[in-house]
Scaffold this active site. Sequence first.
Site, mmCIF file in Angstrom:
data_model
loop_
_atom_site.group_PDB
_atom_site.id
_atom_site.type_symbol
_atom_site.label_atom_id
_atom_site.label_comp_id
_atom_site.label_asym_id
_atom_site.label_seq_id
_atom_site.Cartn_x
_atom_site.Cartn_y
_atom_site.Cartn_z
ATOM 1 N N THR A 121 0.823 -1.284 -0.068
ATOM 2 C CA THR A 121 0.183 0.069 -0.064
ATOM 3 C C THR A 121 0.815 1.383 -0.167
ATOM 4 O O THR A 121 2.196 1.172 0.573
ATOM 5 C CB THR A 121 -0.866 0.151 1.212
ATOM 6 O OG1 THR A 121 -1.546 1.377 1.340
ATOM 7 C CG2 THR A 121 -0.174 -0.264 2.493
ATOM 8 N N ASP A 122 0.465 2.330 -0.534
ATOM 9 C CA ASP A 122 0.922 3.700 -0.343
ATOM 10 C C ASP A 122 1.160 3.904 0.864
ATOM 11 O O ASP A 122 2.048 4.944 1.369
ATOM 12 C CB ASP A 122 0.219 4.743 -1.092
ATOM 13 C CG ASP A 122 -1.120 5.003 -0.816
ATOM 14 O OD1 ASP A 122 -1.701 4.297 0.138
ATOM 15 O OD2 ASP A 122 -1.626 5.820 -1.510
ATOM 16 N N GLU A 123 0.270 3.577 2.006
ATOM 17 C CA GLU A 123 0.503 4.224 3.348
ATOM 18 C C GLU A 123 1.827 3.765 3.987
ATOM 19 O O GLU A 123 2.039 4.177 5.062
ATOM 20 C CB GLU A 123 -0.784 3.589 4.125
ATOM 21 C CG GLU A 123 -2.058 3.945 3.700
ATOM 22 C CD GLU A 123 -3.231 4.025 4.769
ATOM 23 O OE1 GLU A 123 -2.711 3.688 6.088
ATOM 24 O OE2 GLU A 123 -4.184 4.297 4.263
ATOM 25 N N TYR A 145 -1.739 -0.203 11.137
ATOM 26 C CA TYR A 145 -2.098 -0.729 10.037
ATOM 27 C C TYR A 145 -0.708 -0.617 9.012
ATOM 28 O O TYR A 145 -0.402 -1.433 8.308
ATOM 29 C CB TYR A 145 -3.163 -0.285 9.484
ATOM 30 C CG TYR A 145 -3.465 -0.687 7.979
ATOM 31 C CD1 TYR A 145 -3.550 -1.938 7.442
ATOM 32 C CD2 TYR A 145 -3.187 0.514 7.055
ATOM 33 C CE1 TYR A 145 -3.626 -2.201 6.012
ATOM 34 C CE2 TYR A 145 -3.129 0.486 5.551
ATOM 35 C CZ TYR A 145 -3.205 -0.954 5.119
ATOM 36 O OH TYR A 145 -3.462 -1.223 3.749
ATOM 37 N N LYS A 149 1.621 -3.519 7.242
ATOM 38 C CA LYS A 149 2.075 -3.635 5.907
ATOM 39 C C LYS A 149 3.376 -3.221 5.594
ATOM 40 O O LYS A 149 3.932 -4.143 4.924
ATOM 41 C CB LYS A 149 0.951 -2.714 5.161
ATOM 42 C CG LYS A 149 -0.501 -3.105 5.051
ATOM 43 C CD LYS A 149 -0.770 -4.359 4.498
ATOM 44 C CE LYS A 149 -0.742 -4.492 3.060
ATOM 45 N NZ LYS A 149 -1.089 -5.806 2.382
HETATM 46 O O1 DAU Z 1 -4.077 4.268 0.657
HETATM 47 C C1 DAU Z 1 -4.442 2.962 0.411
HETATM 48 C C2 DAU Z 1 -5.079 2.556 1.923
HETATM 49 O O2 DAU Z 1 -6.527 3.134 1.630
HETATM 50 C C3 DAU Z 1 -5.217 1.282 2.253
HETATM 51 O O3 DAU Z 1 -3.997 0.632 2.252
HETATM 52 C C4 DAU Z 1 -6.174 0.841 3.168
HETATM 53 O O4 DAU Z 1 -6.268 -0.504 3.444
HETATM 54 C C5 DAU Z 1 -7.296 1.436 3.066
HETATM 55 O O5 DAU Z 1 -8.310 1.202 4.183
HETATM 56 C C6 DAU Z 1 -7.317 3.102 2.636
HETATM 57 O O6 DAU Z 1 -6.998 3.615 3.779
HETATM 58 P P1 DAU Z 1 -7.582 5.071 4.246
HETATM 59 O O7 DAU Z 1 -7.445 5.423 5.628
HETATM 60 O O8 DAU Z 1 -6.940 6.113 3.399
HETATM 61 O O9 DAU Z 1 -9.230 4.699 3.903
HETATM 62 P P2 DAU Z 1 -10.500 5.217 4.510
HETATM 63 O O10 DAU Z 1 -11.553 4.853 3.714
HETATM 64 O O11 DAU Z 1 -10.470 4.664 5.749
HETATM 65 O O12 DAU Z 1 -10.162 6.768 4.759
HETATM 66 C C7 DAU Z 1 -10.156 7.557 3.542
HETATM 67 C C8 DAU Z 1 -10.076 9.145 3.965
HETATM 68 O O13 DAU Z 1 -11.396 9.415 4.591
HETATM 69 C C9 DAU Z 1 -9.188 9.428 5.153
HETATM 70 O O14 DAU Z 1 -8.366 10.603 5.035
HETATM 71 C C10 DAU Z 1 -9.987 9.186 6.447
HETATM 72 C C11 DAU Z 1 -11.271 9.880 5.659
HETATM 73 N N1 DAU Z 1 -12.653 9.275 6.342
HETATM 74 C C12 DAU Z 1 -12.638 8.101 6.574
HETATM 75 C C13 DAU Z 1 -13.790 7.553 7.202
HETATM 76 C C14 DAU Z 1 -13.945 6.043 7.343
HETATM 77 C C15 DAU Z 1 -13.528 10.174 7.001
HETATM 78 O O15 DAU Z 1 -13.453 11.421 6.846
HETATM 79 N N2 DAU Z 1 -14.587 9.700 7.577
HETATM 80 C C16 DAU Z 1 -14.723 8.406 7.697
HETATM 81 O O16 DAU Z 1 -15.892 8.085 8.280
#
Ligand code: DAU
Length: 333
Positions: A121-123, A145, A149
């Site tokens: 992942t880019d993370e 997380y 990774k």
């Molecule tokens: O960058 C790749 C990654 O993308 C993967 O390695 C991870 O497995 C995947 O979960 C994802 O991580 P993020 O943390 O970027 O994805 P998430 O959908 O949880 O959140 C995307 C963005 O939205 C992040 O800046 C947090 C924000 N967010 C997320 C949720 C769940 C909100 O503002 N509100 C929320 O309820």
Amino acid sequence: MAKILITGGSGFIGSNFIRYWGEKYPNDALTNLDRLTYASQGSAALKKSKVRFVKGDICDKKLVEKLMKGMETVVHFAAETHVDRSIQDSQIFLKTNVLGTQTLLEAARKNNVSKFIFISTDEVYGSIDKGTFSEYSPLRPNSPYAASKASGDLLCRSYWVTYKFPVIVTRCCNNYGPAQFPEKVIPLFISNLMEDKKVPLYGKGANVREWIHVDDHASAVEQVLAKGEPGEIYNIGTGEELNNRELTKKIIAALGKDESWIEPVQDRPGHDLRYALDSSKLRALGWKPKTNFDEGLRQTVEWYKNNVSWWKKIKQKGAYKSYIKKQYAGRSK
Ligand code: DAU
């Protein structure tokens, strides 16, 4: 006929990869090893695929060794992936993402597997304010997380350097598309709006993510399998950056609602401000993404509208409800 072991093929990215691969290479023999965790809901994407399914854990050495016999290729998607859950409790992340990866690498090496792709992942790079990360940027993971990774990712490197085991690592940006578990921001927000619930936007909504349609991720892995060099790392990115507020506005507009549906909530601890990848190394192999974000989001919203029973069933489960409660209760600003 290629023999391919897919791990985590019932999850979001893995199941879409199996569907993609099955349509293009119907004669290949695919085995899907999946533990069927809460996130293994990809059967919606897998409807028409012919694949041998094995329920099991990638940490189960005996099972993994048995399955690896005669396998030519491994594409390793299986992982605990949700950052917020890793903040609540990280142990299973370490077990699956590190020990599970080690178990697979070891069994694959012993069985002379000729290609092993680790879906990283880019993370692993951490956050970048300006510019992009290349494959040579230092790893500075910021969440449990991401650290798990990065550990699996570095273990892959060690198998190449120490044993010349032909492993390739891919580091992709944020995926979206059909049948993504509704804890990730896009499906959570789409389904909330469809249920007339507000969408919880973390902090100021200023965090930036780079978005890729899950089918473009599949075609990138396909290209890496065909042309990637063993021991190498390939970033997979589209250049389609959006901050979360812009993203939220697009989702809201797609559902015909207005900004009063945004609920600002307390920020995620350690929240990475921005991810952005330089994917020129992969593009030099001939890959480019096909779906732009606006079109991909339109298709994704369509999918959630056409598959209400799929996500409603998930959202009605007790375990899902208690996760959401623990994650969001009392966080409104
Ligand atoms: O960058 C790749 C990654 O993308 C993967 O390695 C991870 O497995 C995947 O979960 C994802 O991580 P993020 O943390 O970027 O994805 P998430 O959908 O949880 O959140 C995307 C963005 O939205 C992040 O800046 C947090 C924000 N967010 C997320 C949720 C769940 C909100 O503002 N509100 C929320 O309820």
